[in-house]
Design a protein around this motif. Structure first.
Motif, PDB file in Angstrom:
ATOM      1  N   MET A  95      43.084  66.091 -75.558  1.00 34.29           N
ATOM      2  CA  MET A  95      43.153  66.816 -76.823  1.00 34.29           C
ATOM      3  C   MET A  95      42.380  66.134 -77.949  1.00 34.29           C
ATOM      4  SD  MET A  95      44.748  69.584 -76.219  1.00 34.29           S
ATOM      5  CE  MET A  95      45.003  70.167 -77.898  1.00 34.29           C
ATOM      6  N   ARG A  96      41.733  66.962 -78.745  1.00 35.31           N
ATOM      7  CA  ARG A  96      41.062  66.512 -79.953  1.00 35.31           C
ATOM      8  C   ARG A  96      41.845  66.995 -81.164  1.00 35.31           C
ATOM      9  NH1 ARG A  96      35.568  65.675 -81.871  1.00 35.31           N
ATOM     10  NH2 ARG A  96      36.955  64.129 -82.827  1.00 35.31           N
TER      11      ARG A  96
ATOM     12  N   LEU B 135      46.019  63.153 -85.014  1.00 36.81           N
ATOM     13  CA  LEU B 135      45.092  62.291 -85.751  1.00 36.81           C
ATOM     14  C   LEU B 135      45.034  60.869 -85.196  1.00 36.81           C
ATOM     15  CD1 LEU B 135      45.769  63.366 -89.458  1.00 36.81           C
ATOM     16  CD2 LEU B 135      43.766  63.904 -88.058  1.00 36.81           C
ATOM     17  N   ASP B 136      46.170  60.368 -84.705  1.00 31.87           N
ATOM     18  CA  ASP B 136      46.200  58.984 -84.218  1.00 31.87           C
ATOM     19  C   ASP B 136      45.951  58.869 -82.723  1.00 31.87           C
ATOM     20  OD1 ASP B 136      48.556  60.099 -83.365  1.00 31.87           O
ATOM     21  OD2 ASP B 136      49.839  58.436 -84.016  1.00 31.87           O
ATOM     22  N   ARG B 137      45.626  59.972 -82.063  1.00 27.28           N
ATOM     23  CA  ARG B 137      45.320  59.894 -80.630  1.00 27.28           C
ATOM     24  C   ARG B 137      44.243  60.903 -80.229  1.00 27.28           C
ATOM     25  NH1 ARG B 137      50.495  61.930 -81.242  1.00 27.28           N
ATOM     26  NH2 ARG B 137      50.974  63.946 -80.252  1.00 27.28           N
ATOM     27  N   ASP B 138      43.262  61.037 -81.080  1.00 25.85           N
ATOM     28  CA  ASP B 138      42.102  61.869 -80.790  1.00 25.85           C
ATOM     29  C   ASP B 138      41.413  61.328 -79.537  1.00 25.85           C
ATOM     30  OD1 ASP B 138      40.094  63.909 -81.645  1.00 25.85           O
ATOM     31  OD2 ASP B 138      38.816  62.153 -81.827  1.00 25.85           O
ATOM     32  N   SER B 139      41.101  62.196 -78.589  1.00 25.35           N
ATOM     33  CA  SER B 139      40.617  61.744 -77.286  1.00 25.35           C
ATOM     34  C   SER B 139      39.253  61.071 -77.325  1.00 25.35           C
ATOM     35  CB  SER B 139      40.566  62.917 -76.300  1.00 25.35           C
ATOM     36  OG  SER B 139      39.679  63.924 -76.748  1.00 25.35           O
ATOM     37  N   VAL B 140      38.488  61.257 -78.410  1.00 33.40           N
ATOM     38  CA  VAL B 140      37.172  60.619 -78.489  1.00 33.40           C
ATOM     39  C   VAL B 140      37.101  59.595 -79.630  1.00 33.40           C
ATOM     40  CG1 VAL B 140      36.139  62.688 -77.507  1.00 33.40           C
ATOM     41  CG2 VAL B 140      36.058  62.358 -79.973  1.00 33.40           C
ATOM     42  N   PHE B 141      38.262  59.255 -80.222  1.00 28.66           N
ATOM     43  CA  PHE B 141      38.372  58.192 -81.228  1.00 28.66           C
ATOM     44  C   PHE B 141      37.555  58.488 -82.482  1.00 28.66           C
ATOM     45  CE2 PHE B 141      38.408  56.520 -76.869  1.00 28.66           C
ATOM     46  CZ  PHE B 141      39.719  56.093 -76.787  1.00 28.66           C
ATOM     47  N   GLY B 142      37.420  59.790 -82.822  1.00 30.30           N
ATOM     48  CA  GLY B 142      36.541  60.168 -83.923  1.00 30.30           C
ATOM     49  C   GLY B 142      37.161  60.176 -85.297  1.00 30.30           C
ATOM     50  N   VAL B 143      38.483  60.027 -85.407  1.00 33.90           N
ATOM     51  CA  VAL B 143      39.148  60.184 -86.705  1.00 33.90           C
ATOM     52  C   VAL B 143      38.983  58.937 -87.572  1.00 33.90           C
ATOM     53  CG1 VAL B 143      41.334  60.610 -87.877  1.00 33.90           C
ATOM     54  CG2 VAL B 143      40.840  61.756 -85.701  1.00 33.90           C
TER      55      VAL B 143
ATOM     56  N   LEU C 215      37.931  60.816 -93.689  1.00 27.91           N
ATOM     57  CA  LEU C 215      37.508  62.160 -93.292  1.00 27.91           C
ATOM     58  C   LEU C 215      38.672  63.120 -93.128  1.00 27.91           C
ATOM     59  CD1 LEU C 215      34.794  61.145 -90.663  1.00 27.91           C
ATOM     60  CD2 LEU C 215      34.461  61.700 -93.083  1.00 27.91           C
ATOM     61  N   VAL C 216      39.887  62.663 -93.360  1.00 31.36           N
ATOM     62  CA  VAL C 216      41.067  63.517 -93.273  1.00 31.36           C
ATOM     63  C   VAL C 216      41.232  64.236 -94.617  1.00 31.36           C
ATOM     64  CG1 VAL C 216      43.556  63.606 -92.891  1.00 31.36           C
ATOM     65  CG2 VAL C 216      42.146  61.980 -91.595  1.00 31.36           C
ATOM     66  N   LYS C 217      41.217  65.553 -94.587  1.00 28.99           N
ATOM     67  CA  LYS C 217      41.213  66.345 -95.813  1.00 28.99           C
ATOM     68  C   LYS C 217      42.396  67.314 -95.856  1.00 28.99           C
ATOM     69  CE  LYS C 217      37.345  64.442 -96.980  1.00 28.99           C
ATOM     70  NZ  LYS C 217      37.285  63.458 -98.101  1.00 28.99           N
TER      71      LYS C 217
ATOM     72  N   ILE D 123      35.287  66.755 -90.613  1.00 25.95           N
ATOM     73  CA  ILE D 123      36.478  66.583 -91.435  1.00 25.95           C
ATOM     74  C   ILE D 123      37.674  67.048 -90.605  1.00 25.95           C
ATOM     75  CG2 ILE D 123      35.435  66.624 -93.717  1.00 25.95           C
ATOM     76  CD1 ILE D 123      36.100  69.603 -93.912  1.00 25.95           C
ATOM     77  N   PHE D 124      38.803  66.368 -90.830  1.00 25.29           N
ATOM     78  CA  PHE D 124      40.015  66.589 -90.052  1.00 25.29           C
ATOM     79  C   PHE D 124      41.125  67.133 -90.942  1.00 25.29           C
ATOM     80  CE2 PHE D 124      37.531  63.350 -87.971  1.00 25.29           C
ATOM     81  CZ  PHE D 124      37.624  63.655 -86.627  1.00 25.29           C
ATOM     82  N   VAL D 125      42.092  67.777 -90.316  1.00 26.52           N
ATOM     83  CA  VAL D 125      43.177  68.427 -91.043  1.00 26.52           C
ATOM     84  C   VAL D 125      44.338  67.459 -91.246  1.00 26.52           C
ATOM     85  CG1 VAL D 125      44.823  70.335 -91.039  1.00 26.52           C
ATOM     86  CG2 VAL D 125      42.534  70.659 -90.063  1.00 26.52           C
ATOM     87  N   ARG D 126      44.633  67.163 -92.506  1.00 24.74           N
ATOM     88  CA  ARG D 126      45.761  66.283 -92.797  1.00 24.74           C
ATOM     89  C   ARG D 126      47.059  66.893 -92.239  1.00 24.74           C
ATOM     90  NH1 ARG D 126      45.303  62.361 -96.142  1.00 24.74           N
ATOM     91  NH2 ARG D 126      43.738  63.434 -97.448  1.00 24.74           N
TER      92      ARG D 126
END
Length: 302
Positions: A223-224, A252-260, A264-266, A244-247
């Motif tokens: 999961m992303r 957020l703390d286990r994004d499968s590609v470590f992109g967070v 960038l959390v908005k 950008i990511f959804v607050r």
């Protein structure tokens, strides 16, 4: 989880010498390479690869399995699916390369992974246009400015945007010729931009291939976290590839590609059905969301 290495029988000195000799022979084979950067990369690759094989005492059967895995990764890759990028992403190699190549510069917006779903020749939309092009999802009003690191507005910056639909699929995953939930536009004279997109939702990376099998075997989720892709470019400024990511997203703390990244959390603020839209658009009684993302570009070569 126990991270203690498995105890190993010490390798006899004579065996160590034989193994080191092989490494030295391979390293020496690059002595006549006339490209100094290529020579440096190949020698370092061999050094670390041989060290890995020796450290884990890799078996011939395990090496064969690894080659089979890479072969399957190549076979499933085509012009619509890039399994090697997925592999790079889930191993954190993509994010590490991004970090190396995008050193911090003042308050410049942080970069993150490119991902495997960008395509060239996206349609152009005007300011306030809609990039959904029929893709399913809740409408989302996105706005912001593009400035340089000195705070000067950047007019005419090219802003590429792409995202998955509410079912978690990009247009390229449907197997037809649709182009949806992607577009590009240009910042106005004041550096501003605004458009309609879709409220991002979580989705799994493609996990029906070798990379998915790897994640399953290692107990990891595909999961992303919910996100919206951007690529922003302008003359004399460093091209920015980011999301950008959804607050509040639980992934957020286990994004499968470590992109967070926290910067960038908005806040994607939900607007109840019937709330007037910024441009007067009639959404037919649907709810919508809005988010602001101000982009700061570093100088080229920073």
């Amino acid at each position: 989880m126990n991270d203690t290495p498995t105890p190993r029988v010490p390798v006899p000195a004579e065996q160590q010498e034989r193994e080191e000799q092989i490494t030295h022979q391979v390293l020496a084979s690059f002595a006549d390479c006339t490209d100094p950067r290529l020579r440096e990369i190949m020698r370092s690759l061999v050094h670390h690869l041989h060290a890995f094989v020796r450290e884990v005492r890799l078996t011939e059967g395990e090496w064969s399995k690894g080659i089979e895995f890479l072969t399957r990764t190549g076979h499933i890759t085509d012009e619509r699916r890039q399994e090697f990028i997925l592999l790079s992403d889930v191993l954190g190699a993509s994010m590490q390369t991004v970090a190396v190549n995008n050193e911090a510069y003042g308050d410049a917006t942080e970069a993150t992974v490119f991902g495997p779903f960008f395509v060239d020749n996206s349609p152009e939309i005007a300011q306030g246009g809609d990039l959904a092009f029929g893709a399913a999802g809740e409408p989302c009003w996105v706005e912001g400015t593009v400035t340089d690191s000195a705070g000067k507005p950047v007019a005419g910056a090219r802003i590429e945007v792409w995202e998955a639909d509410e079912d978690g699929f990009y247009d390229t995953q449907y197997g037809d010729d649709r182009m949806a939930a992607r577009a590009h536009l240009f910042s106005d004279a004041d550096g501003g931009y605004r458009f309609w997109g879709l409220t991002p939702t979580p989705y799994p990376i493609p996990h029906d291939g070798p990379v998915g099998a790897l994640l399953a075997a290692t107990g990891r989720s595909p999961m992303r976290a919910s996100h919206l892709h951007f690529m922003v470019s302008a003359p004399a400024l460093r091209t920015l590839v980011t999301h950008i990511f959804v607050r509040g997203d639980e992934l957020l703390d286990r994004d499968s590609v470590f992109g967070v990244k926290e910067s960038l959390v908005k806040d994607f603020v939900t607007q109840p059905a019937g709330t007037p839209t910024p441009d007067g658009r009639d959404l037919g009684g649907r709810s919508w969301s809005r988010v602001r993302f101000d982009i700061v570009l570093a100088p080229d070569g920073a």
